[in-house]
Design a protein around this motif. Structure first.
Motif, short mmCIF file in Angstrom:
data_model
loop_
_atom_site.label_atom_id
_atom_site.label_comp_id
_atom_site.label_asym_id
_atom_site.label_seq_id
_atom_site.Cartn_x
_atom_site.Cartn_y
_atom_site.Cartn_z
N ILE A 104 0.84 -1.21 0.00
CA ILE A 104 0.00 0.00 0.00
C ILE A 104 0.87 1.26 0.00
O ILE A 104 0.61 2.21 -0.75
CB ILE A 104 -0.95 0.00 1.22
CG1 ILE A 104 -1.98 -1.14 1.07
CG2 ILE A 104 -1.67 1.33 1.35
CD1 ILE A 104 -2.83 -1.36 2.30
N LEU A 105 1.92 1.27 0.84
CA LEU A 105 2.81 2.43 0.86
C LEU A 105 3.50 2.62 -0.49
O LEU A 105 3.64 3.75 -0.98
CB LEU A 105 3.85 2.27 1.97
CG LEU A 105 3.38 2.51 3.40
CD1 LEU A 105 4.50 2.18 4.38
CD2 LEU A 105 2.92 3.95 3.58
N SER A 106 3.93 1.51 -1.08
CA SER A 106 4.58 1.59 -2.39
C SER A 106 3.61 2.14 -3.44
O SER A 106 3.99 2.95 -4.29
CB SER A 106 5.08 0.20 -2.80
OG SER A 106 5.76 0.24 -4.02
N ALA A 107 2.34 1.69 -3.38
CA ALA A 107 1.34 2.18 -4.33
C ALA A 107 1.09 3.67 -4.14
O ALA A 107 0.97 4.43 -5.12
CB ALA A 107 0.04 1.40 -4.16
N ILE A 108 1.01 4.12 -2.90
CA ILE A 108 0.76 5.55 -2.63
C ILE A 108 1.91 6.41 -3.13
O ILE A 108 1.69 7.43 -3.81
CB ILE A 108 0.52 5.77 -1.12
CG1 ILE A 108 -0.80 5.12 -0.69
CG2 ILE A 108 0.51 7.27 -0.79
CD1 ILE A 108 -1.01 5.15 0.81
N ILE A 109 3.13 6.02 -2.81
CA ILE A 109 4.29 6.82 -3.23
C ILE A 109 4.40 6.83 -4.75
O ILE A 109 4.69 7.86 -5.37
CB ILE A 109 5.57 6.28 -2.59
CG1 ILE A 109 5.54 6.54 -1.08
CG2 ILE A 109 6.81 6.93 -3.21
CD1 ILE A 109 6.75 6.04 -0.34
N SER A 110 4.14 5.68 -5.38
CA SER A 110 4.23 5.62 -6.84
C SER A 110 3.18 6.50 -7.50
O SER A 110 3.42 7.07 -8.57
CB SER A 110 4.11 4.18 -7.33
OG SER A 110 2.81 3.66 -7.12
N MET A 111 2.01 6.63 -6.88
CA MET A 111 0.99 7.53 -7.42
C MET A 111 1.42 8.99 -7.25
O MET A 111 1.09 9.84 -8.09
CB MET A 111 -0.34 7.29 -6.72
CG MET A 111 -1.04 6.00 -7.12
SD MET A 111 -1.49 5.96 -8.87
CE MET A 111 -2.63 7.35 -8.96
N LEU A 112 2.15 9.28 -6.19
CA LEU A 112 2.59 10.65 -5.95
C LEU A 112 3.71 11.07 -6.89
O LEU A 112 3.73 12.20 -7.38
CB LEU A 112 3.06 10.80 -4.49
CG LEU A 112 1.98 10.75 -3.41
CD1 LEU A 112 2.62 10.78 -2.04
CD2 LEU A 112 1.01 11.92 -3.57
N ILE A 113 4.67 10.16 -7.14
CA ILE A 113 5.86 10.55 -7.91
C ILE A 113 5.84 10.01 -9.33
O ILE A 113 6.64 10.45 -10.17
CB ILE A 113 7.15 10.14 -7.18
CG1 ILE A 113 7.31 8.62 -7.16
CG2 ILE A 113 7.16 10.67 -5.77
CD1 ILE A 113 8.59 8.15 -6.51
N GLY A 114 4.98 9.03 -9.63
CA GLY A 114 4.81 8.58 -11.00
C GLY A 114 5.94 7.76 -11.57
O GLY A 114 6.05 7.63 -12.79
N THR A 115 6.80 7.20 -10.74
CA THR A 115 7.90 6.39 -11.25
C THR A 115 8.12 5.18 -10.36
O THR A 115 8.28 5.33 -9.14
CB THR A 115 9.21 7.20 -11.36
OG1 THR A 115 10.31 6.30 -11.52
CG2 THR A 115 9.45 8.06 -10.14
N SER A 116 8.14 4.02 -10.95
CA SER A 116 8.36 2.79 -10.19
C SER A 116 9.78 2.74 -9.64
O SER A 116 10.01 2.31 -8.50
CB SER A 116 8.09 1.57 -11.07
OG SER A 116 8.88 1.61 -12.25
N VAL A 117 10.75 3.19 -10.45
CA VAL A 117 12.15 3.16 -10.01
C VAL A 117 12.36 4.09 -8.81
O VAL A 117 13.02 3.72 -7.83
CB VAL A 117 13.09 3.55 -11.17
CG1 VAL A 117 14.52 3.68 -10.68
CG2 VAL A 117 13.00 2.53 -12.29
#
Length: 446
Positions: A104-117
């Motif tokens: 969930i944290l990974s999904a939230i951060i990825s939505m905020l910054i738009g990059t998986s890396v």
């Protein structure tokens, strides 16, 4: 013959993974075979060589980004950014919530910054270090982190993949994002529940009680060490390109490493190039060493070889024949399943996410003409070509996150979101019946 060659090439890649042969070897063989096949079809050898170079040149931007990522991962280790996150993460380590919480944290951060890396660098490395010091099942945890990171790759308006999908399908990224998030929410809930169930089967966590003390002795753990991570998190909100965000974060980390952590500038730059080395206890050296520009050599070689191969195939009769084959699949499989098959094949051949999206769109785009069909096409690509590369063992979309996290392909069965979204996403896509062109309109093979 060309279809048999593609199947043979994919089989060789899979066998190489099983035998632990460096993937660049079969890719190089595939490049040579594709070039020989193009020459046999009548394309001059110098033209084939030029196509191969153009393909590699088109992927230079991807290679450049990989170099920035390698530098960033080493710089964060030097500056104490990773150590600070690990130090405070130890205080909140909750075994029952580790897997679903990481997803969930990974999904939230990825939505905020738009990059998986960027997500995997910010969140994944600290969590994996904490887990590796406590006996957690690493493949499960790495799978949860990578799965969450690709939620934003598909659904964030800041994602370069989302922008690319909108561009190649002639749709609006804002409209695509609304549909993508609506479609993804049920799958995100299912993934969270699945990770929650898996957490019951994980071995008990026994964190090293002295790790925090060791970190406090090896690094100056002040809030200032969070600045490089904050640059990555908030940089996209100012519409700054990813490469500049990574560069600014790396430079900030180098300044902190030399001023706050007392690392000589020459040694700091050496670590950026060759990877960070920490002198101290064996546990810290094992957990924190790594990163560096040179660590990205293997992914860059994979990108360049696959891009050259794809360019040769596109410039040959392969594209025309593939379009004809797809036209025959539509009546039997339908639009969504046909797109899934094409995306899976493109993901296996292209070896990186960007090329898989471009290849999938280029082969099929002539079959989707109306705005409604293009919208459905964009949704299909978002569910397939954006996510399926993460499940291919030799694709950079997987090998790069695994390299950053220090994980193996044993994590693939636990990367739930890229696995479930293509399987369940078809329900939300309006039915379309693409109309193939008249055969007379197809390009003629050279």
């Amino acid at each position: 013959m060309i279809y048999s060659a593609a199947i043979l090439f994919t089989a060789i890649l899979f066998i190489s993974i099983r035998l632990e042969i460096w993937i660049a070897c079969p890719l190089l063989a595939g490049l040579a075979f594709s070039a020989a096949l193009a020459c046999k079809q009548g394309t001059p050898c110098n033209t084939v060589a030029r196509h191969a170079f153009e393909g590699a040149r088109n992927s230079f931007a991807v290679a450049e980004t990989l170099l920035y990522v390698g530098a960033l991962t080493a710089a964060w280790r030097e500056s104490g950014t990773i150590a600070y996150l690990v130090y405070h993460g130890l205080l909140f380590l909750s075994p029952p919530l580790l897997l679903p919480g990481s997803f969930i944290l990974s999904a939230i951060i990825s939505m905020l910054i738009g990059t998986s890396v960027g997500t995997i660098s910010v969140l994944g490395i600290p969590i994996m270090i904490i887990a590796s010091s406590s006996g957690t099942d690493m493949p499960m945890l790495a799978g949860a982190i990578i799965a969450g990171a690709y939620v934003g790759d598909r659904g964030s308006p800041l994602s370069s993949s989302a922008q690319l999908v909108a561009s190649v399908t002639d749709t609006l990224v804002e409209n695509n994002m609304r549909r993508n998030m609506r479609d993804a929410l049920p799958v995100i809930v299912i993934c969270s529940l699945a990770y929650g169930l898996l957490s019951w089967f994980m071995p008990p966590i026994s964190p090293h009680t002295d790790l925090a003390e060791q970190l406090g002795g090896a690094f100056a753990l002040t809030p200032a060490t969070l600045v490089p991570a904050l640059v990555v998190i908030f940089g996209p909100t100012f519409k700054i390109r990813a490469r500049y965000i990574f560069l600014c974060s790396t430079l900030t980390a180098i300044v902190l490493a030399t001023t706050l952590q007392g690392i000589p500038p020459v040694k700091a730059l050496h670590g950026i190039l060759w990877g960070y080395e920490i002198h101290g206890t064996d546990s810290l050296a094992r957990l924190f060493a790594g990163g560096g520009i040179c660590s990205m050599a293997a992914p860059i070689i994979i990108v360049l070889l696959s891009a050259s191969t794809i360019e040769i195939l596109i410039r040959s009769a392969f594209l025309t024949r593939a379009e004809r084959g797809i036209a025959l699949l539509f009546p039997h499989l339908g639009a969504y399943l046909t797109n899934a098959v094409v995306s899976l094949a493109a993901s296996a051949i292209a070896c990186n996410q960007t090329l898989a999206i471009l290849f999938t769109a280029k082969i099929q785009q002539k079959f989707y003409r109306t705005p409604r069909e293009k919208t459905a096409f964009a949704q299909m690509i978002s569910n397939t070509a954006v996510l399926l590369p993460v499940l291919i063992p030799w694709n950079v979309a997987l090998t790069l996150p695994l390299s950053i996290l220090g994980a193996t392909t044993a994590s693939i069965p636990f990367i739930f979101f890229p696995l479930l979204m293509p399987l369940l996403g078809w329900r939300c896509i309006p039915p379309v019946t693409p109309a193939p062109d008249n055969p007379a309109d197809h390009r003629q093979a050279p």
